[in-house]
Design a protein around this motif. Structure first.
Motif, PDB file in Angstrom:
ATOM      1  N   LEU A   1       0.835  -1.214   0.000  1.00 57.82           N
ATOM      2  CA  LEU A   1       0.000   0.000   0.000  1.00 57.82           C
ATOM      3  C   LEU A   1       0.862   1.253   0.000  1.00 57.82           C
ATOM      4  O   LEU A   1       0.593   2.224   0.712  1.00 57.82           O
ATOM      5  CB  LEU A   1      -0.979  -0.008   1.188  1.00 57.82           C
ATOM      6  CG  LEU A   1      -2.067  -1.087   1.102  1.00 57.82           C
ATOM      7  CD1 LEU A   1      -2.771  -1.278   2.436  1.00 57.82           C
ATOM      8  CD2 LEU A   1      -3.087  -0.757   0.016  1.00 57.82           C
ATOM      9  N   CYS A   2       1.907   1.236  -0.853  1.00 53.87           N
ATOM     10  CA  CYS A   2       2.790   2.389  -1.007  1.00 53.87           C
ATOM     11  C   CYS A   2       2.285   3.244  -2.174  1.00 53.87           C
ATOM     12  O   CYS A   2       2.137   2.748  -3.303  1.00 53.87           O
ATOM     13  CB  CYS A   2       4.214   1.908  -1.284  1.00 53.87           C
ATOM     14  SG  CYS A   2       5.345   3.253  -1.705  1.00 53.87           S
ATOM     15  N   PHE A   3       2.044   4.521  -1.899  1.00 52.20           N
ATOM     16  CA  PHE A   3       1.522   5.435  -2.923  1.00 52.20           C
ATOM     17  C   PHE A   3       2.342   6.711  -3.070  1.00 52.20           C
ATOM     18  O   PHE A   3       1.924   7.622  -3.790  1.00 52.20           O
ATOM     19  CB  PHE A   3       0.061   5.783  -2.613  1.00 52.20           C
ATOM     20  CG  PHE A   3      -0.862   4.592  -2.740  1.00 52.20           C
ATOM     21  CD1 PHE A   3      -1.333   4.190  -3.979  1.00 52.20           C
ATOM     22  CD2 PHE A   3      -1.216   3.847  -1.618  1.00 52.20           C
ATOM     23  CE1 PHE A   3      -2.164   3.090  -4.108  1.00 52.20           C
ATOM     24  CE2 PHE A   3      -2.043   2.735  -1.736  1.00 52.20           C
ATOM     25  CZ  PHE A   3      -2.520   2.357  -2.983  1.00 52.20           C
ATOM     26  N   SER A   4       3.498   6.784  -2.379  1.00 52.03           N
ATOM     27  CA  SER A   4       4.338   7.977  -2.540  1.00 52.03           C
ATOM     28  C   SER A   4       5.807   7.600  -2.386  1.00 52.03           C
ATOM     29  O   SER A   4       6.146   6.585  -1.756  1.00 52.03           O
ATOM     30  CB  SER A   4       3.971   9.058  -1.511  1.00 52.03           C
ATOM     31  OG  SER A   4       4.533   8.755  -0.249  1.00 52.03           O
ATOM     32  N   ALA A   5       6.675   8.452  -2.940  1.00 53.76           N
ATOM     33  CA  ALA A   5       8.120   8.212  -2.829  1.00 53.76           C
ATOM     34  C   ALA A   5       8.572   8.348  -1.379  1.00 53.76           C
ATOM     35  O   ALA A   5       9.460   7.618  -0.924  1.00 53.76           O
ATOM     36  CB  ALA A   5       8.868   9.187  -3.730  1.00 53.76           C
ATOM     37  N   ALA A   6       7.954   9.263  -0.648  1.00 51.74           N
ATOM     38  CA  ALA A   6       8.318   9.434   0.769  1.00 51.74           C
ATOM     39  C   ALA A   6       8.010   8.150   1.546  1.00 51.74           C
ATOM     40  O   ALA A   6       8.810   7.698   2.372  1.00 51.74           O
ATOM     41  CB  ALA A   6       7.545  10.615   1.364  1.00 51.74           C
ATOM     42  N   GLN A   7       6.867   7.538   1.258  1.00 50.07           N
ATOM     43  CA  GLN A   7       6.512   6.280   1.921  1.00 50.07           C
ATOM     44  C   GLN A   7       7.526   5.180   1.569  1.00 50.07           C
ATOM     45  O   GLN A   7       7.938   4.401   2.428  1.00 50.07           O
ATOM     46  CB  GLN A   7       5.115   5.830   1.506  1.00 50.07           C
ATOM     47  CG  GLN A   7       3.980   6.677   2.061  1.00 50.07           C
ATOM     48  CD  GLN A   7       2.635   6.160   1.585  1.00 50.07           C
ATOM     49  OE1 GLN A   7       2.473   5.735   0.432  1.00 50.07           O
ATOM     50  NE2 GLN A   7       1.647   6.184   2.470  1.00 50.07           N
TER      51      GLN A   7
END
Ligand code: G3P
Length: 218
Positions: free
Chosen positions: A108-114
């Protein structure tokens, strides 16, 4: 690029494993529900079919429960990869399991920061969902490019980018062009990679000509 199959259907997995092209399997709670089977049974069966990493996702949302569930899941087989949600508790559990030598897949990764957080937590894999981003009008493949660029900057980050929520062959090719480590494909997408009308047409023509020769190779 490694190919995982994104399903809990063991008949599909058995058939695809016979291709010799399958490097692992991913499941999630929705796929387990679709299988209609008990998670421990289905994960054990998948691990016996495919020697590569087999992702099994925790259902707990708090650290202690995640670790309790991870202990049950990782006892099934050596190739179980504990799948954890990208939350503070999930990343804390990821660090604990990574320190104990257990493979992890942060989902459930949706961003580069995550993704950067998952890598710093020692995840074996991080799973950005490209299809679900495309669905809301964002370019999922841009996220893959950003994550790969960031990970390439730091030798200490060993996390592999596992492209998830793949919907069609173009996702696979674009991810491979970017150098993503893994793509997890629904069975239908994996099968569709074989297809080209000129292959079918060419084979039919070769076989027709061969039949005219009256020869047999064996
Ligand atoms: O398993 C995670 C991911 O691949 C789910 O895909 O199609 O439900 O967005 P999808």
């Amino acid at each position: 690029m490694k190919f995982f199959v994104d399903t809990a259907d063991t008949a599909e997995i058995t058939a695809l494993a016979a291709s010799g092209l399958l490097d692992g399997v991913t499941t999630n709670p929705s796929l387990i529900a679709k299988s209609g089977r008990k998670i421990l049974d289905v994960i054990a069966e998948i691990c016996a079919i495919v020697p590569g990493p087999v992702s099994a996702e925790v259902a707990a949302t708090e650290y202690d429960g995640m670790i309790r569930e991870a202990n049950v899941l990782r006892a099934i087989a050596k190739n179980v990869t504990v799948k954890l949600p990208l939350t503070p508790d999930g990343l804390r559990a990821c660090r604990t399991l990574a320190d104990q030598g257990t493979m992890t897949n942060v989902t459930l990764c949706f961003s580069a920061a995550q993704a950067l957080l998952a890598a710093k937590a020692g995840a074996t894999f991080v799973s950005p969902f490209v299809g679900r981003l495309d669905d809301i009008g964002q370019n999922g493949m841009d996220l893959i490019a950003d994550i790969l660029q960031i990970f390439d900057n730091y030798d200490a980050l060993k996390t592999e980018v596992l492209v998830a929520s793949v919907r069609h062959p173009i996702h696979v090719i674009e991810a491979a062009k970017l150098g993503a480590h893994v793509a997890t494909l629904p069975p239908a997408v994996l099968r569709s990679l074989y297809s080209h009308p000129l292959t079918d047409k060419g084979l039919a023509s070769f076989l027709a000509d061969w039949a005219k020769t009256g020869q047999s190779i064996t």
